[in-house]
Motif scaffolding. Structure first.
Motif, mmCIF file in Angstrom:
data_model
loop_
_atom_site.group_PDB
_atom_site.id
_atom_site.type_symbol
_atom_site.label_atom_id
_atom_site.label_comp_id
_atom_site.label_asym_id
_atom_site.label_seq_id
_atom_site.Cartn_x
_atom_site.Cartn_y
_atom_site.Cartn_z
ATOM 1 N N UNK A 370 -12.894 -6.349 4.404
ATOM 2 C CA UNK A 370 -13.198 -6.513 3.173
ATOM 3 C C UNK A 370 -13.278 -4.847 2.534
ATOM 4 N N UNK A 371 -13.800 -3.909 3.402
ATOM 5 C CA UNK A 371 -13.793 -2.407 3.113
ATOM 6 C C UNK A 371 -12.381 -1.804 3.030
ATOM 7 N N UNK A 372 -11.402 -2.380 3.823
ATOM 8 C CA UNK A 372 -10.103 -1.865 3.646
ATOM 9 C C UNK A 372 -9.359 -2.419 2.449
ATOM 10 N N UNK A 373 -9.491 -3.676 2.214
ATOM 11 C CA UNK A 373 -8.898 -4.198 1.179
ATOM 12 C C UNK A 373 -9.507 -3.213 -0.265
ATOM 13 N N UNK A 374 -10.778 -2.917 -0.329
ATOM 14 C CA UNK A 374 -11.391 -2.126 -1.418
ATOM 15 C C UNK A 374 -10.599 -0.740 -1.601
ATOM 16 N N UNK A 375 -10.641 -0.079 -0.329
ATOM 17 C CA UNK A 375 -9.777 1.211 -0.523
ATOM 18 C C UNK A 375 -8.497 1.149 -0.972
ATOM 19 N N UNK A 376 -7.683 0.256 -0.393
ATOM 20 C CA UNK A 376 -6.375 0.119 -0.799
ATOM 21 C C UNK A 376 -6.057 -0.115 -2.183
ATOM 22 N N UNK A 377 -6.992 -1.026 -2.982
ATOM 23 C CA UNK A 377 -7.022 -1.531 -4.159
ATOM 24 C C UNK A 377 -7.492 -0.368 -5.311
ATOM 25 N N UNK A 378 -8.712 0.408 -4.702
ATOM 26 C CA UNK A 378 -9.019 1.367 -5.640
ATOM 27 C C UNK A 378 -8.140 2.585 -5.739
ATOM 28 N N UNK A 379 -7.701 3.074 -4.471
ATOM 29 C CA UNK A 379 -6.751 4.305 -4.500
ATOM 30 C C UNK A 379 -5.495 4.013 -5.500
ATOM 31 N N UNK A 380 -5.025 2.520 -5.139
ATOM 32 C CA UNK A 380 -3.576 2.414 -5.984
ATOM 33 C C UNK A 380 -3.744 2.273 -7.506
#
Length: 477
Positions: A370-380
């Motif tokens: 869930x944390x990994x998904x958060x980072x990718x979505x926030x950055x892009x």
């Protein structure tokens, strides 16, 4: 700035080169956090007051990132990226040789000098070489090799601390740094702006002063034990400098960060969402190893092994980020994922000596994904609508916010942990950890209100990518 034309070999291997930089930083960060209790014992410090080792690096990176875009345009991406890796490697050597906490913190600052240029310049090269339709795929791909660091780092760090000494957790950066320097000479394109803008020195001072003052204020609540009057004065001074900077940026012809960037809705949502969501995520690498070693009495090796599910699940979640964003859109995904992430962080308060080992692995694995998904979505979502002329400024501001939020997250978590320990007493350390995780989880969920302001249309452009994830991955490899 026109998109450069690269040969097939460079296009294929360039993401791997940038990933080397990500690997160095991620390996260093995870090993340091796992080794903090043993480092504290060796240096005669309280293990719950060692956040200065982490914050010194993160804050140095955040302070110097604003100049990274200008430096890259002025001196060329290849020279700057090479210098950044060399500085980071040299700083690692000094950390290994440090005989005291103060000298260790000073060496971490030198590491930060390299890190402040290494990651943003690498990301800027990706933004300028690959089209926007490829952004999610490329950013996800270059992060996967970097996730090998968090996967191996905690266990390797715990083993090194027990088998040899904590000094070796920094020495292992040396061969990776040398490899990165050699690869930079051969592969990295020498990109620079034909008309580099004038550097905003006064804006840099105002922006940097605000970050330093706010950070010291947060540290004053924790490790520094400053009186509340001084903390309030520092906090208000930092906020005043920040307001002064943005008021100046509205009328300056070439500001450090243009206020016009915030007219782009997706960028504004991504920046503010990153700032608040990362308060919780940034605290996890600091809090979890301390919980296992100080709160539950695990050895460094055991604590390191228990951190592996976080990194492994994060790596496995990266390839599905594009398809999920394309199907759900940024707004729906980020709101739901932020609330879920906050709940998972808060639920770490349920962990105790009787918690089954299998449940620990499952819990941390889900949290990592869930944390990994958060980072990718926030950055892009932050970068996807920027034009080429805005890429350098927008990318630098994103990098600053990422590092600053993680620094604030560690400082807030340390202040909360120290405060709760004072309330519960030294015999109830586990209760202090539980109260801290509940508080940090609640803070993380507040970011959902920010992501709710994103447009429903943002992210539709990547639907063709989401439909063919396997083909896209093969093209990169």
């Amino acid at each position: 700035m026109p998109t450069p034309t690269l040969d097939t070999t460079t296009t294929r291997w360039l993401p791997w080169l940038i990933a080397v930089a990500f690997f160095m930083q991620s390996l260093d960060a995870t090993i340091v956090n796992t080794a903090l209790p043993r480092m504290a014992a060796d240096l005669g410090e309280n293990p719950l007051r060692m956040q200065g080792v982490v914050i010194a690096y993160l804050l140095t990176v955040a302070l110097l990132i604003p100049a990274s875009g200008w430096i890259s345009d002025r001196f060329g991406s290849r020279r700057v990226f090479f210098t950044a890796i060399a500085l980071f490697t040299f700083g690692s050597l000094l950390c290994a040789l440090a005989p005291s906490l103060n000298l260790l913190i000073a060496a971490r600052v030198i590491q930060g000098l390299g890190g402040s240029l290494m990651l943003p310049v690498g990301r800027l090269v990706i933004l300028r070489v690959y089209p926007r339709s490829e952004l999610v795929r490329i950013l996800s791909f270059i992060t996967i090799p970097g996730l090998v660091g968090p996967l191996a780092g905690p266990a390797l760090g715990g083993w090194l601390v027990e088998a040899v000494s904590w000094h070796w957790i920094f020495l292992i950066n040396l061969p990776v740094g040398i490899l990165g320097c050699l690869a930079t000479r051969r592969l990295l394109p020498d990109l620079r702006s034909p008309l580099p803008q004038r550097f905003d020195g006064l804006g840099f001072l105002l922006f940097g002063a605000s970050m330093i003052l706010i950070s010291i204020a947060l540290e004053g609540l924790g490790e520094l034990h400053l009186p509340h009057v001084r903390v309030v004065l520092l906090l208000m001074g930092g906020m005043a400098c920040m307001v002064a900077y943005w008021l100046r940026a509205l009328h300056h012809d070439q500001p450090l960060f243009s206020a016009e960037l915030f007219r782009i809705r997706s960028f504004a949502v991504g920046i503010f969402g990153n700032l608040f969501a990362r308060l919780g995520s940034g605290a996890l690498p600091f809090l979890i190893p301390l919980l296992f070693q100080v709160g539950l009495g695990y050895s460094p090796t055991q604590a390191g092994l228990l951190m592996m599910p976080l990194a492994l699940s994060a790596m496995l979640a990266k390839p599905i980020a594009g398809p999920l964003i394309g199907r759900l859109g940024y707004r729906r995904l980020l709101v739901g994922n932020t609330l879920l992430l906050g709940c998972l962080i808060a639920s770490l308060a349920l962990i105790g000596p009787a918690t089954p080992f299998v449940w620990l692995l499952i819990h941390l694995g889900i949290l990592g994904a869930v944390n990994s998904m958060q980072f990718t979505a926030m950055n892009t979502i932050t970068l996807i609508d920027l034009h080429d002329q805005q890429a350098a400024s927008g990318n630098s501001l994103l990098s600053v916010v990422m590092q600053l939020a993680m620094s604030f997250g560690v400082a807030c978590a340390a202040a909360l942990l120290g405060g709760f320990q004072d309330d519960y007493g030294d015999t109830e350390v586990l209760s202090a950890f539980r109260a801290t995780f509940l508080s940090v989880g609640a803070l993380s969920m507040l970011a959902a209100a920010i992501f709710l302001q994103a447009s429903r249309e943002t992210g539709r452009r990547i639907k063709p990518l989401a439909a063919e994830p396997e083909k896209s991955a093969q093209n990169v490899e």
